[in-house]
Design a protein around this motif. Sequence first.
Motif, PDB file in Angstrom:
ATOM      1  N   ALA A   1       0.698  -1.278  -0.067  1.00  0.00           N
ATOM      2  CA  ALA A   1      -0.077   0.030   0.108  1.00  0.00           C
ATOM      3  C   ALA A   1       0.588   1.210   0.028  1.00  0.00           C
ATOM      4  O   ALA A   1       0.480   2.408  -0.535  1.00  0.00           O
ATOM      5  N   ILE A   2       1.869   1.138   0.592  1.00  0.00           N
ATOM      6  CA  ILE A   2       3.035   2.414   0.403  1.00  0.00           C
ATOM      7  C   ILE A   2       4.323   1.933   0.019  1.00  0.00           C
ATOM      8  O   ILE A   2       5.382   1.667   1.006  1.00  0.00           O
ATOM      9  N   PRO A   3       4.468   1.986  -1.257  1.00  0.00           N
ATOM     10  CA  PRO A   3       5.746   1.130  -1.867  1.00  0.00           C
ATOM     11  C   PRO A   3       6.889   2.454  -1.771  1.00  0.00           C
ATOM     12  O   PRO A   3       6.413   3.584  -1.355  1.00  0.00           O
ATOM     13  N   ALA A   4       8.176   2.067  -1.712  1.00  0.00           N
ATOM     14  CA  ALA A   4       9.223   3.211  -1.732  1.00  0.00           C
ATOM     15  C   ALA A   4       9.038   4.036  -2.889  1.00  0.00           C
ATOM     16  O   ALA A   4       8.366   3.992  -3.782  1.00  0.00           O
ATOM     17  N   GLY A   5       9.287   5.511  -2.365  1.00  0.00           N
ATOM     18  CA  GLY A   5       9.040   6.529  -3.426  1.00  0.00           C
ATOM     19  C   GLY A   5       7.794   7.326  -3.048  1.00  0.00           C
ATOM     20  O   GLY A   5       7.361   8.353  -3.635  1.00  0.00           O
ATOM     21  N   THR A   6       6.581   6.764  -2.327  1.00  0.00           N
ATOM     22  CA  THR A   6       5.318   7.561  -1.993  1.00  0.00           C
ATOM     23  C   THR A   6       5.589   8.516  -1.348  1.00  0.00           C
ATOM     24  O   THR A   6       6.594   8.539  -0.343  1.00  0.00           O
ATOM     25  N   SER A   7       5.039   9.554  -1.729  1.00  0.00           N
ATOM     26  CA  SER A   7       5.154  10.850  -0.782  1.00  0.00           C
ATOM     27  C   SER A   7       4.689  10.679   0.529  1.00  0.00           C
ATOM     28  O   SER A   7       3.755  10.084   0.948  1.00  0.00           O
ATOM     29  N   ARG A   8       5.414  11.128   1.610  1.00  0.00           N
ATOM     30  CA  ARG A   8       5.055  11.319   3.026  1.00  0.00           C
ATOM     31  C   ARG A   8       3.472  11.792   3.047  1.00  0.00           C
ATOM     32  O   ARG A   8       2.676  10.890   3.963  1.00  0.00           O
ATOM     33  N   ALA A   9       2.814  12.569   2.551  1.00  0.00           N
ATOM     34  CA  ALA A   9       1.563  12.866   2.504  1.00  0.00           C
ATOM     35  C   ALA A   9       0.629  11.724   2.324  1.00  0.00           C
ATOM     36  O   ALA A   9      -0.318  11.637   3.059  1.00  0.00           O
ATOM     37  N   THR A  10       1.053  11.287   1.075  1.00  0.00           N
ATOM     38  CA  THR A  10       0.230  10.125   0.798  1.00  0.00           C
ATOM     39  C   THR A  10       0.364   8.886   1.500  1.00  0.00           C
ATOM     40  O   THR A  10      -0.752   8.403   1.949  1.00  0.00           O
ATOM     41  N   ALA A  11       1.455   8.742   2.138  1.00  0.00           N
ATOM     42  CA  ALA A  11       1.446   7.528   2.858  1.00  0.00           C
ATOM     43  C   ALA A  11       0.976   7.734   4.067  1.00  0.00           C
ATOM     44  O   ALA A  11       0.160   6.929   4.777  1.00  0.00           O
ATOM     45  N   GLU A  12       0.957   8.930   4.968  1.00  0.00           N
ATOM     46  CA  GLU A  12       0.201   9.424   6.010  1.00  0.00           C
ATOM     47  C   GLU A  12      -1.357   9.074   5.691  1.00  0.00           C
ATOM     48  O   GLU A  12      -1.975   8.726   6.545  1.00  0.00           O
ATOM     49  N   ALA A  13      -1.873   9.739   4.621  1.00  0.00           N
ATOM     50  CA  ALA A  13      -3.122   9.542   4.389  1.00  0.00           C
ATOM     51  C   ALA A  13      -3.737   8.026   4.240  1.00  0.00           C
ATOM     52  O   ALA A  13      -4.806   7.792   4.611  1.00  0.00           O
ATOM     53  N   VAL A  14      -2.768   7.177   3.613  1.00  0.00           N
ATOM     54  CA  VAL A  14      -3.236   5.818   3.531  1.00  0.00           C
ATOM     55  C   VAL A  14      -3.316   5.192   4.751  1.00  0.00           C
ATOM     56  O   VAL A  14      -4.249   4.460   5.350  1.00  0.00           O
ATOM     57  N   LEU A  15      -2.199   5.708   5.814  1.00  0.00           N
ATOM     58  CA  LEU A  15      -2.350   5.010   7.207  1.00  0.00           C
ATOM     59  C   LEU A  15      -3.449   5.653   8.033  1.00  0.00           C
ATOM     60  O   LEU A  15      -3.962   4.754   9.061  1.00  0.00           O
ATOM     61  N   ILE A  16      -3.665   6.804   7.842  1.00  0.00           N
ATOM     62  CA  ILE A  16      -4.870   7.398   8.592  1.00  0.00           C
ATOM     63  C   ILE A  16      -6.367   6.656   8.042  1.00  0.00           C
ATOM     64  O   ILE A  16      -7.302   6.637   9.085  1.00  0.00           O
ATOM     65  N   ARG A  17      -6.639   6.727   6.832  1.00  0.00           N
ATOM     66  CA  ARG A  17      -7.594   6.038   6.522  1.00  0.00           C
ATOM     67  C   ARG A  17      -7.945   4.567   6.945  1.00  0.00           C
ATOM     68  O   ARG A  17      -8.757   3.976   7.132  1.00  0.00           O
ATOM     69  N   ALA A  18      -6.709   3.992   7.089  1.00  0.00           N
ATOM     70  CA  ALA A  18      -6.676   2.533   7.620  1.00  0.00           C
ATOM     71  C   ALA A  18      -7.059   2.486   9.148  1.00  0.00           C
ATOM     72  O   ALA A  18      -7.187   1.599   9.544  1.00  0.00           O
ATOM     73  N   GLY A  19      -6.929   3.484   9.738  1.00  0.00           N
ATOM     74  CA  GLY A  19      -7.469   3.824  11.061  1.00  0.00           C
ATOM     75  C   GLY A  19      -6.103   4.189  12.148  1.00  0.00           C
ATOM     76  O   GLY A  19      -6.442   4.273  13.304  1.00  0.00           O
ATOM     77  N   ALA A  20      -5.077   4.512  11.578  1.00  0.00           N
ATOM     78  CA  ALA A  20      -3.892   5.013  12.377  1.00  0.00           C
ATOM     79  C   ALA A  20      -3.887   6.577  12.823  1.00  0.00           C
ATOM     80  O   ALA A  20      -4.638   7.192  12.039  1.00  0.00           O
ATOM     81  N   HIS A  21      -3.083   6.775  13.888  1.00  0.00           N
ATOM     82  CA  HIS A  21      -2.728   8.129  14.100  1.00  0.00           C
ATOM     83  C   HIS A  21      -1.436   8.432  13.749  1.00  0.00           C
ATOM     84  O   HIS A  21      -0.672   7.495  14.392  1.00  0.00           O
ATOM     85  N   CYS A  22      -0.798   9.446  13.104  1.00  0.00           N
ATOM     86  CA  CYS A  22       0.513   9.668  12.886  1.00  0.00           C
ATOM     87  C   CYS A  22       0.861  10.731  13.320  1.00  0.00           C
ATOM     88  O   CYS A  22       0.189  12.020  13.454  1.00  0.00           O
ATOM     89  N   ARG A  23       2.308  10.727  13.593  1.00  0.00           N
ATOM     90  CA  ARG A  23       3.129  11.931  14.281  1.00  0.00           C
ATOM     91  C   ARG A  23       4.390  11.738  13.620  1.00  0.00           C
ATOM     92  O   ARG A  23       5.161  10.925  13.530  1.00  0.00           O
ATOM     93  N   ALA A  24       4.844  12.987  13.226  1.00  0.00           N
ATOM     94  CA  ALA A  24       6.254  13.023  12.534  1.00  0.00           C
ATOM     95  C   ALA A  24       7.161  12.829  13.874  1.00  0.00           C
ATOM     96  O   ALA A  24       7.237  13.325  14.704  1.00  0.00           O
ATOM     97  N   GLN A  25       8.495  12.253  13.212  1.00  0.00           N
ATOM     98  CA  GLN A  25       9.449  12.057  14.150  1.00  0.00           C
ATOM     99  C   GLN A  25      10.771  12.734  13.673  1.00  0.00           C
ATOM    100  O   GLN A  25      11.916  12.311  13.678  1.00  0.00           O
ATOM    101  N   GLY A  26      10.542  14.007  13.147  1.00  0.00           N
ATOM    102  CA  GLY A  26      11.338  14.709  12.411  1.00  0.00           C
ATOM    103  C   GLY A  26      11.289  14.776  10.959  1.00  0.00           C
ATOM    104  O   GLY A  26      10.420  14.058  10.344  1.00  0.00           O
TER     105      GLY A  26
END
Length: 142
Positions: free
Chosen positions: A70-95
Amino acid sequence: MKKVLLALASAGTVIACAGVATAAQPGLSFATLEYQQPRDPLLPSNQSADIVEHTSADRLAPAQAAIAQAIPAGTSRATAEAVLIRAGAHCRAQGAAAERCSYFDVKTRDPYVDAVHWNVDLSLANDSVSGVQVNRTWVRDL
């Protein structure tokens, strides 16, 4: 006039069916990944309470593969975050070079209650995903 109404009705049916097909396509879901996990072992009561247990890599392999797909290498940070949020996760930047997305669930297994945590760590380079690491822990409460 009847032909115009018939054509509009046909077009509406096609559009409605296309909408249903799109809505029916499942995406990544942590609830589904959790459901697909083998049952956590029943441990003796003197070992099981309030100890953080780590799910082994071999048991997590299918989930790791699904998330990596669902999140292959090269996916933008925003897109990866959106995929994981839709899947039910909460995201937080670690730098700038990492992000952690977490999902929490509670499972009951009489007489136990298991608190389950999924963590997906995204390694980032130039604001794009360069790696994905998945781990799952659970804590049993009596």
